[in-house]
Write a protein that holds these residues in place. Structure first.
Motif, PDB file in Angstrom:
ATOM      1  N   TYR A  63       0.833  -1.205   0.000  1.00  0.00           N
ATOM      2  CA  TYR A  63       0.000   0.000   0.000  1.00  0.00           C
ATOM      3  C   TYR A  63       0.870   1.259   0.000  1.00  0.00           C
ATOM      4  O   TYR A  63       0.551   2.246  -0.673  1.00  0.00           O
ATOM      5  CB  TYR A  63      -0.912  -0.003   1.223  1.00  0.00           C
ATOM      6  N   ALA A  64       1.976   1.215   0.749  1.00  0.00           N
ATOM      7  CA  ALA A  64       2.879   2.367   0.792  1.00  0.00           C
ATOM      8  C   ALA A  64       3.493   2.644  -0.579  1.00  0.00           C
ATOM      9  O   ALA A  64       3.737   3.800  -0.950  1.00  0.00           O
ATOM     10  CB  ALA A  64       3.983   2.125   1.818  1.00  0.00           C
ATOM     11  N   ILE A  65       3.727   1.589  -1.357  1.00  0.00           N
ATOM     12  CA  ILE A  65       4.345   1.743  -2.675  1.00  0.00           C
ATOM     13  C   ILE A  65       3.335   2.184  -3.720  1.00  0.00           C
ATOM     14  O   ILE A  65       3.601   3.061  -4.542  1.00  0.00           O
ATOM     15  CB  ILE A  65       5.010   0.412  -3.108  1.00  0.00           C
ATOM     16  N   THR A  66       2.131   1.589  -3.698  1.00  0.00           N
ATOM     17  CA  THR A  66       1.163   1.808  -4.776  1.00  0.00           C
ATOM     18  C   THR A  66      -0.016   2.691  -4.389  1.00  0.00           C
ATOM     19  O   THR A  66      -0.674   3.263  -5.258  1.00  0.00           O
ATOM     20  CB  THR A  66       0.606   0.461  -5.268  1.00  0.00           C
ATOM     21  N   GLY A  67      -0.339   2.754  -3.077  1.00  0.00           N
ATOM     22  CA  GLY A  67      -1.516   3.487  -2.652  1.00  0.00           C
ATOM     23  C   GLY A  67      -2.820   2.775  -2.953  1.00  0.00           C
ATOM     24  O   GLY A  67      -3.899   3.356  -2.818  1.00  0.00           O
ATOM     25  N   ASP A  68      -2.759   1.499  -3.339  1.00  0.00           N
ATOM     26  CA  ASP A  68      -3.944   0.717  -3.700  1.00  0.00           C
ATOM     27  C   ASP A  68      -4.435  -0.059  -2.473  1.00  0.00           C
ATOM     28  O   ASP A  68      -3.752  -0.958  -1.974  1.00  0.00           O
ATOM     29  CB  ASP A  68      -3.606  -0.247  -4.836  1.00  0.00           C
TER      30      ASP A  68
END
Length: 439
Positions: free
Chosen positions: A145-150
């Motif tokens: 989530y931290a990398i993609t925000g998904d």
């Protein structure tokens, strides 16, 4: 660091001391705690169990058990189905996956009975191992989530070719829900709880909600209410009930939108990706979501039809009843794992989107009846029936919770047709049935 070393040292000493009391304690525990690891590792632990049986063959005796005979008979019937299977190749390949129905009950026919103290430790270390795995999965989701925000990283499992979900698709979120639920009930039913235990109860509760398995969530909540209302000691009952309500409220608030989506729409999608199923991605504007009524009544479908979970299971049940009328399967079935041939024929007959015919019945009761006939169905019912009877007889809530979870899971999943599923079910079935029948 000193505290961690001291903790691990105490755990190791406890494992060694318990192993001295029963030589099969650690080998059986390894079988349980490796259930979510690659299948090869889990197979090795089963081999270790047999190795210990050989090493201790002079110290063990064979014990007859009605409980253990049922899964063995089910496996024998599965193997015999090769001789009348309509797809002998698929049946032959499926038989080795089911062999733990034979091997684990056979082992328990020799393993010295786990006393109550050892039984509690097996449940304890299994449950802590599940906590460790869930922490890993949660950290994995946080990093993604931290990398993609998904936010999809926090829910369910990956879809078809990708692995972007809370747990890997290979494990299946619904199956992991059962592994986690058993661990949750261990911590919930502890008579004396520390602050860490309460934190684990909260964490596992939220993790189950994030896995978004509708069936398991409903049964899990009912079992939690049942325990806090009737099984917990009177002096703790109000406090435990309040904790359960608080945990549910927090979890529901944190995951409301996604849980609502899975219950009402049964599709995980967004406007950019379109609607997904297990075979491919279908853009939103091309999709017709099939209702339960349509799944049961439509004479034809189309490539643009999407089946949510409930509608697809209704369609599969419809196919089963059609098979009962059209094919001579009542007594013996199509043969183990051989129904795919007929389901593919139905896919063409009803013009379904290519791929739906490759999916099994997603219902263990129907799967058994369709492929093993009424005999295979009865053996499954008897197995669940005697497990529930024994659990209620000895008033073991962990045994009750396990059996109720299995009964409900079998309504929506062909759990025993997955290697991890059959290992998990047979191991806990044998463990509870034998321990509770002899203690």
């Amino acid at each position: 660091m000193t505290n961690i070393y001291s903790f691990l040292k105490n755990v190791w000493q406890d494992l060694i001391e318990t192993q001295k009391e029963n030589n099969f304690f650690i080998p059986f525990l390894l079988l349980l705690v490796t259930i979510v690891l690659p299948l090869g590792i889990n197979n090795i632990t089963l081999g270790i169990l047999f190795l210990f049986l050989l090493l201790n063959r002079k110290k063990v005796t064979f014990k007859r058990s009605f409980f253990l005979a049922i899964p063995i008979l089910l496996f024998i019937w599965m193997a015999l189905s090769y001789f009348w299977a309509i797809d002998k190749e698929r049946t032959l390949k499926a038989i080795p996956k089911e062999i733990t129905l034979l091997l684990i009950p056979f082992l328990f026919s020799f393993i010295p009975v786990f006393n109550q103290k050892t039984k509690e430790k097996i449940l304890k270390y299994y449950s802590f191992s599940i906590v460790a795995f869930t922490l890993v999965f949660m950290m994995r989701a946080l990093i993604r989530y931290a990398i993609t925000g998904d936010s999809n990283a926090f829910f369910y499992h990956g879809e078809y070719h990708d692995d972007y979900g809370l747990v890997p698709k290979l494990l299946n979120a619904i199956h992991v829900s059962v592994y986690v639920a058993v661990a949750f009930f261990y911590f919930l039913t502890k008579e004396v709880k520390s602050k860490a235990d309460y934190s684990i109860v909260l964490f596992l509760f939220l993790f189950l909600l994030l896995l978004s398995s509708k069936n398991i969530i409903v049964v899990f909540l009912l079992l939690t209410f049942f325990y806090t209302s009737f099984y917990s000691k009177a002096v703790h009952r109000v406090r435990l009930r309040n904790i359960a309500i608080m945990v549910f409220a927090i979890g529901f608030i944190l995951s409301f939108s996604r849980i609502k989506e899975r219950f009402l729409v049964e599709i995980q999608s967004n406007t950019e990706r379109g609607v997904r199923n297990d075979m491919t991605t279908i853009h939103t504007e091309q999709v017709h979501v099939v209702s339960i009524y349509e799944a049961w009544n439509n004479e034809k479908f189309s490539n643009g039809d999407f089946f949510p979970g409930a509608a697809f299971r209704v369609y599969q049940a419809r196919m089963f009843f059609e098979f009962l009328q059209e094919e001579p399967i009542f007594w013996k079935g199509f043969g183990l794992n051989a129904s795919l041939k007929k389901l593919l024929d139905k896919e063409k007959q009803y013009d379904l989107y290519p791929g739906y015919g490759t999916l099994n019945f997603h219902n263990q009761y129907i799967q058994n009846f369709a492929e093993l006939g009424v005999i295979g169905f009865i053996l499954l019912i008897v197995m669940l029936g005697v497990s529930l009877y024994k659990a209620l007889q000895v008033k073991d809530f962990m045994h009750i919770a396990f059996t109720i979870l299995m009964i409900s899971l079998f309504l929506t999943e062909s759990f025993l047709w997955r290697q991890r599923g059959v290992v998990f079910f047979t191991a806990f079935y044998s463990f509870f049935a034998v321990s509770n029948s002899r203690n």
